[in-house]
Scaffold this motif. Structure first.
Motif, PDB file in Angstrom:
ATOM      1  N   PHE A 235      17.650  37.643  43.705  1.00  0.00           N
ATOM      2  CA  PHE A 235      18.712  36.631  43.708  1.00  0.00           C
ATOM      3  C   PHE A 235      18.957  36.067  42.315  1.00  0.00           C
ATOM      4  O   PHE A 235      20.098  35.898  41.890  1.00  0.00           O
ATOM      5  CB  PHE A 235      18.347  35.505  44.665  1.00  0.00           C
ATOM      6  N   GLN A 236      17.888  35.749  41.593  1.00  0.00           N
ATOM      7  CA  GLN A 236      18.038  35.055  40.311  1.00  0.00           C
ATOM      8  C   GLN A 236      18.718  35.907  39.248  1.00  0.00           C
ATOM      9  O   GLN A 236      19.215  35.391  38.260  1.00  0.00           O
ATOM     10  CB  GLN A 236      16.674  34.573  39.819  1.00  0.00           C
ATOM     11  N   ARG A 237      18.752  37.219  39.466  1.00  0.00           N
ATOM     12  CA  ARG A 237      19.435  38.085  38.502  1.00  0.00           C
ATOM     13  C   ARG A 237      20.945  37.865  38.515  1.00  0.00           C
ATOM     14  O   ARG A 237      21.642  38.242  37.572  1.00  0.00           O
ATOM     15  CB  ARG A 237      19.142  39.560  38.814  1.00  0.00           C
ATOM     16  N   PHE A 238      21.462  37.271  39.596  1.00  0.00           N
ATOM     17  CA  PHE A 238      22.905  37.161  39.740  1.00  0.00           C
ATOM     18  C   PHE A 238      23.482  35.921  39.076  1.00  0.00           C
ATOM     19  O   PHE A 238      24.702  35.775  39.006  1.00  0.00           O
ATOM     20  CB  PHE A 238      23.282  37.180  41.229  1.00  0.00           C
ATOM     21  N   ASN A 239      22.650  35.006  38.597  1.00  0.00           N
ATOM     22  CA  ASN A 239      23.160  33.829  37.892  1.00  0.00           C
ATOM     23  C   ASN A 239      24.018  34.245  36.698  1.00  0.00           C
ATOM     24  O   ASN A 239      25.137  33.769  36.505  1.00  0.00           O
ATOM     25  CB  ASN A 239      22.003  32.945  37.424  1.00  0.00           C
ATOM     26  N   ARG A 240      23.479  35.133  35.892  1.00  0.00           N
ATOM     27  CA  ARG A 240      24.197  35.591  34.696  1.00  0.00           C
ATOM     28  C   ARG A 240      25.452  36.353  35.098  1.00  0.00           C
ATOM     29  O   ARG A 240      26.518  36.185  34.477  1.00  0.00           O
ATOM     30  CB  ARG A 240      23.265  36.467  33.856  1.00  0.00           C
ATOM     31  N   LEU A 241      25.360  37.222  36.103  1.00  0.00           N
ATOM     32  CA  LEU A 241      26.504  38.011  36.533  1.00  0.00           C
ATOM     33  C   LEU A 241      27.664  37.114  36.955  1.00  0.00           C
ATOM     34  O   LEU A 241      28.808  37.326  36.537  1.00  0.00           O
ATOM     35  CB  LEU A 241      26.104  38.920  37.695  1.00  0.00           C
ATOM     36  N   VAL A 242      27.381  36.099  37.787  1.00  0.00           N
ATOM     37  CA  VAL A 242      28.437  35.204  38.261  1.00  0.00           C
ATOM     38  C   VAL A 242      29.032  34.429  37.096  1.00  0.00           C
ATOM     39  O   VAL A 242      30.248  34.228  37.017  1.00  0.00           O
ATOM     40  CB  VAL A 242      27.886  34.259  39.344  1.00  0.00           C
ATOM     41  N   ARG A 243      28.194  34.000  36.183  1.00  0.00           N
ATOM     42  CA  ARG A 243      28.690  33.266  35.004  1.00  0.00           C
ATOM     43  C   ARG A 243      29.665  34.117  34.208  1.00  0.00           C
ATOM     44  O   ARG A 243      30.756  33.671  33.823  1.00  0.00           O
ATOM     45  CB  ARG A 243      27.488  32.858  34.150  1.00  0.00           C
ATOM     46  N   ASP A 244      29.313  35.385  33.961  1.00  0.00           N
ATOM     47  CA  ASP A 244      30.185  36.266  33.181  1.00  0.00           C
ATOM     48  C   ASP A 244      31.486  36.572  33.928  1.00  0.00           C
ATOM     49  O   ASP A 244      32.560  36.622  33.326  1.00  0.00           O
ATOM     50  CB  ASP A 244      29.454  37.575  32.869  1.00  0.00           C
ATOM     51  N   LEU A 245      31.384  36.792  35.243  1.00  0.00           N
ATOM     52  CA  LEU A 245      32.579  37.073  36.037  1.00  0.00           C
ATOM     53  C   LEU A 245      33.542  35.888  36.042  1.00  0.00           C
ATOM     54  O   LEU A 245      34.758  36.062  35.990  1.00  0.00           O
ATOM     55  CB  LEU A 245      32.190  37.446  37.469  1.00  0.00           C
ATOM     56  N   CYS A 246      32.990  34.687  36.129  1.00  0.00           N
ATOM     57  CA  CYS A 246      33.826  33.484  36.120  1.00  0.00           C
ATOM     58  C   CYS A 246      34.599  33.373  34.805  1.00  0.00           C
ATOM     59  O   CYS A 246      35.793  33.041  34.791  1.00  0.00           O
ATOM     60  CB  CYS A 246      32.975  32.237  36.342  1.00  0.00           C
ATOM     61  N   GLN A 247      33.933  33.642  33.701  1.00  0.00           N
ATOM     62  CA  GLN A 247      34.607  33.578  32.411  1.00  0.00           C
ATOM     63  C   GLN A 247      35.674  34.667  32.291  1.00  0.00           C
ATOM     64  O   GLN A 247      36.738  34.450  31.719  1.00  0.00           O
ATOM     65  CB  GLN A 247      33.583  33.721  31.288  1.00  0.00           C
ATOM     66  N   CYS A 248      35.397  35.830  32.877  1.00  0.00           N
ATOM     67  CA  CYS A 248      36.332  36.947  32.798  1.00  0.00           C
ATOM     68  C   CYS A 248      37.586  36.695  33.626  1.00  0.00           C
ATOM     69  O   CYS A 248      38.697  37.031  33.203  1.00  0.00           O
ATOM     70  CB  CYS A 248      35.637  38.224  33.267  1.00  0.00           C
ATOM     71  N   HIS A 249      37.422  36.056  34.802  1.00  0.00           N
ATOM     72  CA  HIS A 249      38.540  35.883  35.725  1.00  0.00           C
ATOM     73  C   HIS A 249      39.084  34.454  35.761  1.00  0.00           C
ATOM     74  O   HIS A 249      39.971  34.165  36.568  1.00  0.00           O
ATOM     75  CB  HIS A 249      38.120  36.288  37.140  1.00  0.00           C
ATOM     76  N   GLY A 250      38.559  33.573  34.923  1.00  0.00           N
ATOM     77  CA  GLY A 250      39.058  32.217  34.880  1.00  0.00           C
ATOM     78  C   GLY A 250      38.796  31.431  36.154  1.00  0.00           C
ATOM     79  O   GLY A 250      39.644  30.651  36.594  1.00  0.00           O
ATOM     80  N   LYS A 251      37.644  31.626  36.747  1.00  0.00           N
ATOM     81  CA  LYS A 251      37.313  30.940  37.991  1.00  0.00           C
ATOM     82  C   LYS A 251      36.088  30.052  37.812  1.00  0.00           C
ATOM     83  O   LYS A 251      35.326  30.210  36.857  1.00  0.00           O
ATOM     84  CB  LYS A 251      37.071  31.959  39.114  1.00  0.00           C
ATOM     85  N   GLU A 252      35.920  29.133  38.750  1.00  0.00           N
ATOM     86  CA  GLU A 252      34.760  28.251  38.744  1.00  0.00           C
ATOM     87  C   GLU A 252      34.001  28.477  40.053  1.00  0.00           C
ATOM     88  O   GLU A 252      34.560  28.321  41.137  1.00  0.00           O
ATOM     89  CB  GLU A 252      35.190  26.787  38.629  1.00  0.00           C
ATOM     90  N   VAL A 253      32.732  28.859  39.936  1.00  0.00           N
ATOM     91  CA  VAL A 253      31.944  29.206  41.123  1.00  0.00           C
ATOM     92  C   VAL A 253      30.566  28.577  41.023  1.00  0.00           C
ATOM     93  O   VAL A 253      29.911  28.640  39.972  1.00  0.00           O
ATOM     94  CB  VAL A 253      31.792  30.740  41.267  1.00  0.00           C
ATOM     95  N   ASN A 254      30.145  27.972  42.114  1.00  0.00           N
ATOM     96  CA  ASN A 254      28.794  27.439  42.220  1.00  0.00           C
ATOM     97  C   ASN A 254      27.979  28.404  43.074  1.00  0.00           C
ATOM     98  O   ASN A 254      28.239  28.578  44.261  1.00  0.00           O
ATOM     99  CB  ASN A 254      28.820  26.049  42.874  1.00  0.00           C
ATOM    100  N   LEU A 255      26.996  29.078  42.455  1.00  0.00           N
ATOM    101  CA  LEU A 255      26.158  30.044  43.158  1.00  0.00           C
ATOM    102  C   LEU A 255      24.980  29.311  43.789  1.00  0.00           C
ATOM    103  O   LEU A 255      24.196  28.662  43.102  1.00  0.00           O
ATOM    104  CB  LEU A 255      25.665  31.126  42.195  1.00  0.00           C
ATOM    105  N   VAL A 256      24.836  29.439  45.106  1.00  0.00           N
ATOM    106  CA  VAL A 256      23.805  28.709  45.856  1.00  0.00           C
ATOM    107  C   VAL A 256      22.856  29.715  46.499  1.00  0.00           C
ATOM    108  O   VAL A 256      23.285  30.704  47.090  1.00  0.00           O
ATOM    109  CB  VAL A 256      24.448  27.830  46.954  1.00  0.00           C
ATOM    110  N   PHE A 257      21.539  29.449  46.380  1.00  0.00           N
ATOM    111  CA  PHE A 257      20.519  30.276  47.022  1.00  0.00           C
ATOM    112  C   PHE A 257      19.898  29.505  48.178  1.00  0.00           C
ATOM    113  O   PHE A 257      19.491  28.349  48.015  1.00  0.00           O
ATOM    114  CB  PHE A 257      19.415  30.668  46.042  1.00  0.00           C
ATOM    115  N   ILE A 258      19.783  30.151  49.329  1.00  0.00           N
ATOM    116  CA  ILE A 258      19.116  29.568  50.491  1.00  0.00           C
ATOM    117  C   ILE A 258      18.100  30.584  51.015  1.00  0.00           C
ATOM    118  O   ILE A 258      18.440  31.747  51.235  1.00  0.00           O
ATOM    119  CB  ILE A 258      20.123  29.197  51.603  1.00  0.00           C
TER     120      ILE A 258
END
Length: 556
Positions: A235-258
């Motif tokens: 799961f923790q590997r995806f923090n960086r991925l989501v951050r980069d995707l958000c910058q690429c697509h101009g989106k804001e996303v809060n990644l939550v782990f449960i």
């Protein structure tokens, strides 16, 4: 003369493993630091933590004679020391430069594994980091000019080592000792029984055998626990991925782990990263709206992407949930028809839930433009195939304007599994329970012939059937008025396996088939039963892949 030269190549695997762990730690801390920067604060403890990890990487690189990595990490240290001493201020450019440097180091590690003689050239990225640490970066929205292409290979990387808690190993040692003691007692009893037929001895022998069986079961359980890892390592590997995707697509996303502490077998941990990668990329790109669209629809500007894990009986259930725009079943039907995947008659016959399954067909997409991370159709057939290879299942639920949830159900381990034992033509076979949905008994009159085979009506859908005996060319012993059908699923597919008799559930140890046998359609492996006989394990995906009756792609 003594040769003091040490061949450090034998340490390369350990070096790469350790360095990757420290890079992960640096990256996670940097992501948190970037979030704080957005709020106008800087946590010095995080900077100190980053410096500690960088210092270890630098020292190990020097020991391995990897001067180029050592020098680049030294420059990174210098940059963070400047931050700690408040000589420079954090900027977007600072973060972009550091992330680019980490990407360069990861890439060099991958190339070192392929070629230990590889020499990395970090001159460009080193110059960029030097500019950052000297404060020479443009203050207004500087973005690093380094190559910013998405590199997600680290998501699915596999580890050749496993760190095990010492207490778990101690438990294993104690159980092995118990097993040796019980085995010795059993041998002693066996020699006495040979001499005299005594009922009390038979009872004692039976009791000792039972104790050995219990200890063996505990030993197996302890070994399985030693192989288990918390799913957060993926799961923790995806923090960086989501951050980069958000910058690429101009989106804001809060990644939550449960449920990230939920444990899963290491063999599954090594493989689950790739399907999750595809689902997360598609959720950010296609599922979650941009901030302006979300505001207009009354949603918070920042979307929520949730990775959830839980145990369910002997299975692990992982879901990827987004609160985005949802998926229109009608749009999926139209897209499938326009691409020639199904005809209009089949499209009209699909329920909304069945229409959602169209997304797993190869080549399916609802996006007109093609991007590196474009729509939900890109890569979802890959997800289905990987999940099916685990004897797992994947399902999807979506509501327009509310969001979409992909749910993956996997066995906890790929070594020891619970199976449904069945009989076909007098022989015993195993069906992995992770793929079994239910078992039913149907009258022969309820089985209908269609162009592609046989089907039955199961509640609100047609279920294609596979006669296992016919599939393997086995003789039919007798014909009954009722049939046993095991309803199974693989990926998005559902089917029914027609067998002669249901025996019951049993835990089995999977044994791989030898390569010289070649491809064995319908067979995933074998196992040894308690009576010493061999039972073959069904490959659910291969079996129901032959049953076209009632499938959404039956017309292909």
């Amino acid at each position: 003369m003594v040769n003091n030269t040490v061949d450090l190549s034998v340490l390369l695997a350990d070096f790469v493993e350790d360095t990757t762990g420290h890079l992960d730690a640096v990256e996670n801390a940097l992501l948190e630091l970037e979030k704080q920067y957005g709020r106008g604060v800087t946590d010095e403890a995080l900077v100190t933590q980053i410096l500690g990890n960088l210092h270890t990487i630098k020292g190990n690189s020097g020991m391995m004679g990897l001067g180029s990595i050592q020098q680049l990490v030294h420059k990174l240290e210098a940059a963070f020391k400047q931050v700690l001493e408040r000589n420079i201020h954090l900027t977007n450019g600072f973060f972009e430069a550091i992330f680019a440097a980490l990407n360069n180091i990861r890439e060099s590690l991958a190339k070192l594994v392929e070629n230990p003689a590889y020499q990395a050239d970090f001159s460009d990225i080193t110059m960029l980091v030097e500019c950052v640490s000297s404060g020479a970066v443009e203050k207004e929205g500087f973005i690093a000019t380094a190559d910013k292409k998405e590199d997600s290979s680290y998501i699915s990387q596999k580890s050749s080592t496993l760190k095990v808690n010492f207490e778990k190993l101690d438990d294993l040692l104690n159980l092995v000792g118990e097993l040796v003691i019980r085995r010795t007692g059993l041998l002693a009893l066996e020699s006495r029984i040979r001499e005299i037929n005594d009922k009390s001895l038979v009872e004692a022998f039976t009791e000792s055998s039972q104790l050995i069986g219990d200890t063996a079961a505990q030993l197996r359980e302890a070994i399985m626990k030693a192989r288990m890892l918390p799913v957060k390592v993926v799961f923790q590997r995806f923090n960086r991925l989501v951050r980069d995707l958000c910058q690429c697509h101009g989106k804001e996303v809060n990644l939550v782990f449960i449920g990230e502490d939920t444990e899963l077998d290491k063999t599954v941990i090594d493989e689950i990263g790739e399907p999750l990668l595809h689902l997360i990329r598609n959720a950010v790109d296609h599922g979650l709206e941009n901030p302006e669209v979300r505001r207009r629809s009354g949603k918070p500007a920042k979307g929520i992407l949730t990775l959830r894990a839980r145990h369910e009986n002997n299975h692990m259930v992982i879901s990827v949930e987004d609160d985005g725009s949802g998926i229109s079943p009608e749009r999926l039907r139209n897209a499938a028809v326009s691409k020639g995947l199904i005809d209009s008659r089949q499209a009209r016959a699909l329920s909304d839930h069945e229409a959602l399954q169209l997304m797993f067909l190869p080549g399916f997409s609802t996006k007109e433009e093609v991007t590196e991370t474009s729509g939900r159709g890109i890569g979802l057939d890959v997800v289905k195939n990987i999940v099916a290879s685990f004897n797992g299942m994947i399902d999807i639920e979506s509501a327009m304007g509310v969001g979409t949830t992909f749910t993956i159900k996997l066995p906890l381990t790929l070594a020891i599994i619970t199976s449904l034992m069945v009989e076909v033509s007098g022989d015993t076979y195993a069906i992995p329970l992770s793929g079994v949905l239910e078992s039913i008994k149907v009258d022969r009159g309820d089985i209908h012939e269609v162009a592609d085979g046989e089907v039955i009506q199961l509640r609100d859908r047609l279920l294609p059937l596979v006669r296992v005996g016919s599939f393997f060319g086995l003789p039919q012993l007798k014909q009954e008025e009722t049939e046993y059908v095991v309803v199974v699923g693989s990926g998005e597919r559902r089917g029914g396996l027609v067998v002669d008799r249901l025996i019951g559930q049993q835990e089995i140890v999977i044994k791989a088939m030898d390569d010289y046998l070649g491809a064995l359609p319908g067979i995933a492996g074998g196992t040894i039963l308690g009576n010493g006989k061999i039972a073959l394990i069904f490959d659910i995906a291969s079996l129901i892949g032959k049953a076209k009756g009632g499938r959404i792609d039956a017309g292909k």
